[in-house]
Each structure stands twice: as structure tokens, then as C-alpha cells.
Write a protein that holds these residues in place. Structure first.
Motif, PDB file in Angstrom:
ATOM      1  N   GLY A 267      -7.610  -4.301  15.813  1.00 16.10           N
ATOM      2  CA  GLY A 267      -6.652  -3.397  15.194  1.00 16.10           C
ATOM      3  C   GLY A 267      -5.214  -3.806  15.402  1.00 16.10           C
ATOM      4  N   TYR A 268      -4.975  -5.106  15.345  1.00 17.62           N
ATOM      5  CA  TYR A 268      -3.640  -5.621  15.643  1.00 17.62           C
ATOM      6  C   TYR A 268      -2.668  -5.363  14.505  1.00 17.62           C
ATOM      7  CZ  TYR A 268      -0.166  -8.603  17.818  1.00 17.62           C
ATOM      8  OH  TYR A 268       0.967  -9.046  18.435  1.00 17.62           O
ATOM      9  N   THR A 269      -1.427  -5.015  14.850  1.00 18.43           N
ATOM     10  CA  THR A 269      -0.340  -4.947  13.882  1.00 18.43           C
ATOM     11  C   THR A 269       0.872  -5.661  14.469  1.00 18.43           C
ATOM     12  OG1 THR A 269       0.544  -2.845  14.718  1.00 18.43           O
ATOM     13  CG2 THR A 269      -1.151  -2.719  13.009  1.00 18.43           C
ATOM     14  N   SER A 270       1.846  -5.979  13.624  1.00 19.11           N
ATOM     15  CA  SER A 270       3.062  -6.694  14.013  1.00 19.11           C
ATOM     16  C   SER A 270       2.820  -8.201  14.044  1.00 19.11           C
ATOM     17  CB  SER A 270       3.588  -6.210  15.372  1.00 19.11           C
ATOM     18  OG  SER A 270       4.901  -6.682  15.608  1.00 19.11           O
ATOM     19  N   ALA A 271       3.774  -8.941  14.579  1.00 21.68           N
ATOM     20  CA  ALA A 271       3.634 -10.393  14.722  1.00 21.68           C
ATOM     21  C   ALA A 271       2.909 -10.698  16.025  1.00 21.68           C
ATOM     22  CB  ALA A 271       5.007 -11.061  14.720  1.00 21.68           C
ATOM     23  N   GLY A 272       2.038 -11.686  15.979  1.00 20.34           N
ATOM     24  CA  GLY A 272       1.304 -12.108  17.178  1.00 20.34           C
ATOM     25  C   GLY A 272       0.874 -13.548  17.029  1.00 20.34           C
ATOM     26  N   THR A 273       0.410 -14.116  18.115  1.00 23.29           N
ATOM     27  CA  THR A 273       0.042 -15.531  18.096  1.00 23.29           C
ATOM     28  C   THR A 273      -1.300 -15.741  18.774  1.00 23.29           C
ATOM     29  OG1 THR A 273       2.359 -16.229  18.163  1.00 23.29           O
ATOM     30  CG2 THR A 273       0.722 -17.847  18.825  1.00 23.29           C
TER      31      THR A 273
END
Length: 666
Positions: A267-273
Motif C-alpha cells: 500500500g505504498y504511496t509517495s516517492a520510494g526506492t
């Protein structure tokens, strides 16, 4: 859209976020410690709130103090930058309870993926290939040794909440596992307030390649290509680029789709790596997910044209992504060099002090070339011992990798930093290295190519001749100035002389200078000639010359009888003398350096954390003598030979300067 956001960070990343917020018409609030009262991010923000002492664990990572700053200023959202509280679920929870938006992923995603142990377990359950290791928490050093020997050396000892190279050690034997566990635990507690440690197999000859993902709150998630991050020292990235010179389109697509699937699963949101280890056959293995903006995000921005900070703010405000995967196009090549306050000539140990000169190259944004410098410092400012040593990120973009590298070479040559030790010469040396130019690199690149440490580059014969020619021409200009002659009257010009002897890198060059109003022709003993043109005047610390029509940028310092010249990773002392002066100089005895072999000198400014020996004790070569902490990193100082400790001059808790005598030996 938000009207006001608070940046819960400092330095260059705080300045970076402020720039985008200003572009979006959003007011900003900075927070600062005692050490950062006059920092650049404080000056740039619309408001600033003091939150405590210099130590991060008493200011920047104290949630209650940041929350109070939010209440004081009425900020509607918080951008955490990277490090500090950026991957702390308790901070996200506190913001949610306060009704303040977190410009980052939801608490559940941070807990799932921000913690390295949990993220590896979830990845394994999802069928993602992971590096062998023990996911459980390690209680003490002896358990760390048992686990390490069971996995098989070498192993990586890592802080569960770590990042930026902090709380990470590679161990090749039991003793290094024992020491590495304790140092990693201490660094993790100091930097992140979380001392949990885990251990995994260290894969030799790997590439470190990461995928940038971007997701909104409406189920949309895309990947923005990859970044090659293999140029590392002590697990800390030094140079990054996008795209990777190693990946093909098929592997890029497979890695990107896997990264997106993993992000959506939590359920990830936003910028990530999502970070991967990639072997020589292009097999890739999940390493970890960073639930925040990465330090090296500018290279992705430069090849995609997407402002990641803006996207993070828009996602946090509830907006849908304006881009689909098919809209993402990778254009050209971008490289980032991290400027660190550390001395490459002293084994890259941290350096602190005042920036007596700080002149980055001019920033450029054109269809053919980009030069970008993300920084958080200014000329006259102080580099503190309390925080990370990175002070700027220099980025270049060009249509091709070769052009981006050449752009970086020129930008590094023109970057002026004085007053502290810094790694600019080392960055230049990497840009010149044939393996880097060929894209042939692993995470062991620095250790393999500079096994004895960095001592400066030795210029190739043709490159050295170009420098000698330029220096000779500049010396002639300086001599004319010195004798107060204009240089335009032929009968006066002869008084300066045309014949000179240049000594550098142990070589002797006999040259003759034929000058005119446009420049000078420098002729060497073997008859070769170089045409030198430039407008350098004596006293200027930077010379932008052309030699045979090719640009040559030199950092200039005056020494007796010549110049100190720095260019392309080389630090040269050129003595330029008339034939008679050279004859006399050859008869001068050389000054012997002082004998410090019976002393342990502090190699960096820092805090003495621990002394491992006592007066009268015999120590063996390689034995730990003491530990000095500087810029959030613990440095173990070891005996260079067998000796007896005669005197100990400092104790735990003492602040030390460079070359302070910690102990003396018989």
C-alpha cells in the motif's frame, strides 16, 4: 494544495525542498539546532523554529520538539527529507494524530518496508529473491560472531533502521564481526535512535542498482527508471548515475515491474526506492526499500524531467498522478557527485571548519547541457562535526554518457572549496578512471582501484605537458606584473626572459615562451609546441585556459617560485625558475619531515569515545587503540606496529582536533 509546509530536516535536502515549495507557491518552515542557527536552510525558509542542541538526538530526531514547531507555525504538512525522522513510523503516527499531512508513505508502509528485517521477510514471502541472511535481531557481539561464521564470511552487519552508510560494517572474520556489531549498534543508536542489528551474506562483485517508484493514494504506481549506485566507499554512495550503463531494456522493465508490485503489495504511496543487488549475469536480488526520497534523486529528475519533491507534495495533498507508465521517457544521461567534507589524503576522514572559499560552478540548464548543484552551505559558513559530511551534490546532464562525464570533469575542475578537507580531487580521479569511463564497476570499485588509499592522481604525460605549458605562460604574466612592466613593449619584455625550467612530478621541463597579445606559444626541449590562451591575472584562484584549443581549468595557489595547481584529481607543485635559479635550487638540501612514529595522532576532529589500552601495555600491529566519533561515524584507530604504550594524553569524552597526540609509545 497546502499553504504551508515544515521541513523536518537540515542542510542541502531542506534547501532542495524549499526551492520546489517556493516554485509551487507554498510557504515553508525550517527547524534548526544550535549548530545550524545561521545555516542556509534557515535563511531560505519563510519561518524558522529553534528545536534544541547541536546533537541530532536532542533536536532533529526528537519528535515532540518537531511537533511543537508544527503547532507554533500552523504548518499543514511535513516533508521529512532523508535520514532523521524520514522513516520513523512513530513520527508519521504523531502527524496523523495531529491532523498534519506527512509528505511520504503511510505509517503501515513505513513499518512494512522501512524496517530492513521486516521488508526482507515480506519480500521473501512474496517470492522475491533475497540475499541469504539472518532476519532475526542480534542480541550481542558473540551471537553476531556465531551467526556470521554460520552464514560464511564475508558478512554485512546492518542497522535495521539504517541508511546512508550509517550502522553498516563488512566483516571478514570473527574479530571484525565482534567489533563491527558493536560499532554498528552504537552508530544506529546515535543516528536513528534504534540500535537493532541484523546480518546477511555480503555478495562479492555486485552492482548496486535501484529503481525509483512513485505512487498516489488512488492505486496508481509507476517506476521512473533506475540509478546506478555502485561507486561506494564504506557502503556510502559517492557517485550515482542514471540510467545504468549495465542494464538493458528487458532487465530494466523486469526490475521496474517487480519494484512496482512490491510497492503496491504494501500500500505504498509517495516517492520510494527499491534497491537491488545485480550480478554480472544481470540476475537481481531485492536488497531493501527506502520509504523516502533518496539523496541521489536529482539524476532521475534530470533524465525524466519530473520534479520528485513536487510529486511527493501533490500525492500527500491527495492528487492523482498525472503520469502513466507509458508517459515516462528516459532522455540523455545524468551523473551526481557527492561533495563530502572529508580528506581523501587522510583516508577520507571527516573534516570540519570554516569554508573560507566556496564557489560552485555556474549552474546551467540548456537542451545540450545541465549543471546543477544542490547544496546547504555557503562561503564563510561552518562545517559541523555533528552531522553527515555531505555538503553538496554536483550533477551534470548531457545527451550521452560520455558528454555527461566530460561535463562533470569540467564542473569539478571549476568547483572551488577551501578551508576544509574535501573529496573533490577524488571525484575527479573517478571521472578519469578507465573502468568508470567504460561503465565497468562494482561496489568494490573504490577498494579495488585505490587499495592503499588516495594520494592524488599522477597525470599522463600529454596531460601534464598541457598543464606545464599553461603554468609557464601564467608565470610569465606574473613576472611581468611583479616587475611592473605592461608586457606590450618588446624592449621591456625581454627583461622578463623567455627561457624557463619547470619541475613537477619529479620531471624537469625546459621551455621557451614566445608571447603575443592573444596568448603564448610554449616550446619544449624536444621541439613540440603548445598554444596557450587565457585571461588569468595573478592572484586569481581559478584559471580558465585553453591549450591547443581545448579547455583547461586549473585551481591556482601561489608557492615560492611557482604554483600549486589542482586539476583532474592531481595536486601538483610546479616550480618555474630561470636557468640560473634552477641551477642554484638543485644545490639546496631537502627539509626532513618531523618524526611522529612514536605518537598516535588524531586524524580528524572528533570526540574520543573509548580508549582500549592502558599505559605500560604492549600492543600488536592492527590492535584497536581507541575509537573516535566524527560526523555520526565511529572510527577505530589501530596500532601500526608492535609497541608499548608510554603515555595516554586524552580520555573518553574529550574533544580532539586534527593531529592532537592521543597517546605516545616507547
Amino acid at each position: 494544495m497546502f499553504k504551508k509546509i515544515l521541513i523536518a530536516n537540515r542542510g542541502e535536502i531542506a534547501c532542495r525542498v524549499i526551492k520546489t515549495a517556493r516554485k509551487m507557491g507554498i510557504a515553508t518552515v525550517a527547524v534548526y539546532s544550535d549548530a545550524d542557527r545561521n545555516a542556509l536552510h534557515v535563511e531560505m525558509a519563510d519561518e524558522a523554529v529553534h528545536i534544541g542542541p547541536a546533537q541530532a538526538n536532542q533536536s532533529y530526531i526528537v519528535i515532540d520538539k518537531v511537533m511543537e514547531a508544527i503547532r507554533q507555525t500552523g504548518a499543514e504538512a511535513v516533508h521529512p527529507g532523508y535520514g532523521f525522522l524520514s522513516e520513523n513510523p512513530k513520527f508519521a503516527e504523531a502527524l496523523e494524530a495531529e491532523g498534519v499531512a506527512f509528505i511520504g508513505p503511510p505509517k503501515g508502509a513505513i513499518e512494512a518496508m522501512g524496517d530492513k528485517i521486516t521488508s526482507k521477510k515480506l519480500a521473501d514471502e512474496a517470492g522475491v529473491s533475497t540475499v541469504p541472511g539472518v532476519m532475526g535481531l542480534i542480541d550481542d557481539a558473540e551471537e553476531a560472531v556465531r551467526i556470521s561464521s554460520g552464514i560464511g564470511y564475508p558478512v554485512m552487519i546492518k542497522a535495521s533502521a539504517g541508511g546512508g552508510g550509517k550502522g553498516m560494517r563488512i566483516a571478514w572474520n570473527d574479530e571484525e564481526a565482534r567489533e563491527g556489531f558493536q560499532s554498528s549498534k552504537n552508530e544506529a543508536a546515535s543516528s536513528f535512535g534504534d540500535d537493532r542489528i541484523f546480518i546477511e551474506k555480503f555478495v562479492t562483485q555486485p552492482r548496486h542498482i535501484e529503481i525509483q517508484v512513485l505512487a498516489d493514494q488512488h492505486g496508481n504506481c509507476i517506476y521512473l527508471g533506475e540509478r546506478e549506485c555502485s561507486i561506494q566507499r564504506r557502503n556510502q554512495k559517492v557517485i550515482e548515475e542514471a540510467p545504468s550503463p549495465f542494464l538493458d531494456a528487458e532487465t530494466r522493465k523486469a526490475m521496474g515491474e517487480q519494484a512496482v508490485a512490491l510497492a503496491q503489495a504494501v500500500g505504498y504511496t509517495s516517492a520510494g526506492t527499491v534497491e537491488f543487488i545485480v550480478d554480472g549475469e544481470k540476475n537481481f536480488y531485492f536488497l531493501e526499500m527506502n520509504t523516502r526520497l533518496q539523496v541521489e534523486h536529482p539524476v532521475t529528475e534530470l533524465i525524466t524531467g519530473i520534479d520528485l519533491v513536487e510529486q511527493m507534495i501533490r500525492v500527500a495533498a491527495g492528487e492523482k498522478l498525472a503520469l502513466a507508465q507509458d508517459d515516462v521517457k528516459l532522455e540523455g544521461w545524468a551523473i551526481e557527485s557527492r561533495l563530502y567534507a572529508e580528506d581523501p589524503y587522510r583516508k577520507f576522514l571527516p573534516s570540519i571548519g570554516r569554508l573560507t572559499r566556496y564557489r560552485p560552478p555556474e549552474e546551467i540548464a540548456s537542451p545540450e547541457r545541465v549543471v546543477r548543484n544542490d547544496t546547504g552551505v555557503f562561503e564563510g559558513g561552518e562545517i559541523s562535526m555533528y552531522y553527515d559530511p555531505m555538503i553538496a551534490k554536483l550533477c551534470t546532464w548531457a545527451p550521452t554518457r560520455a558528454d555527461a562525464i566530460e561535463g562533470m570533469r569540467q564542473a569539478l575542475d571549476g568547483f572551488e572549496v577551501e578551508g576544509i578537507g574535501h573529496n573533490l580531487p577524488f571525484l575527479s580521479a573517478v571521472m578519469e578512471h578507465p573502468k568508470f569511463v567504460a561503465g565497468d564497476m562494482t561496489t568494490a570499485f573504490i577498494a579495488e582501484e585505490w587499495p592503499e588509499g588516495f594520494a592524488g592522481e599522477t597525470l599522463a604525460a600529454d596531460a601534464l605537458r598541457r598543464v606545464v605549458a599553461a603554468a609557464a605562460a601564467m608565470h610569465r604574466v606574473a613576472e611581468i606584473r611583479r616587475t611592473r612592466i605592461s608586457g606590450r613593449m618588446d624592449n621591456h619584455e625581454r627583461k622578463v626572459g623567455a627561457d624557463w625550467i619547470v619541475t613537477v612530478q619529479g620531471e624537469r621541463h625546459v621551455v621557451t615562451i614566445d608571447a603575443d597579445r592573444e596568448g603564448a606559444t610554449v616550446r619544449f626541449e624536444d621541439g613540440t609546441e603548445h598554444r596557450v590562451v587565457g585571461d588569468w591575472t595573478p592572484g586569481r584562484p581559478l584559471a580558465r585556459m585553453t591549450v591547443d584549443g581545448a579547455p583547461l581549468t586549473l585551481k591556482i595557489g601561489k608557492i615560492t617560485g611557482g604554483f600549486r595547481i589542482r586539476t583532474r584529481g592531481a595536486d601538483l607543485r610546479l616550480h618555474i625558475r630561470s636557468p640560473r635559479q634552477a641551477e642554484l635550487a638543485a644545490r639546496m638540501p631537502e627539509k626532513e619531515p618531523p618524526d611522529t612514529s612514536r605518537m598516535l595522532l588524531c586524524p580528524m576532529p572528533g570526540l574520543l569515545m573509548k580508549v582500549d589500552v592502558e599505559e605500560g601495555m604492549e600492543v600488536q600491529e592492527g590492535q584497536a587503540l581507541c575509537t573516535v566519533e566524527a560526523m555520526k561515524m565511529e572510527n577505530i584507530l589501530r596500532a601500526e606496529r608492535t609497541a608499548v604504550v608510554a603515555k595516554i594524553n586524552a580520555g573518553p569524552g574529550d574533544s580532539l582536533a586534527v593531529d592532537d597526540v592521543i597517546m605516545e609509545f616507547e
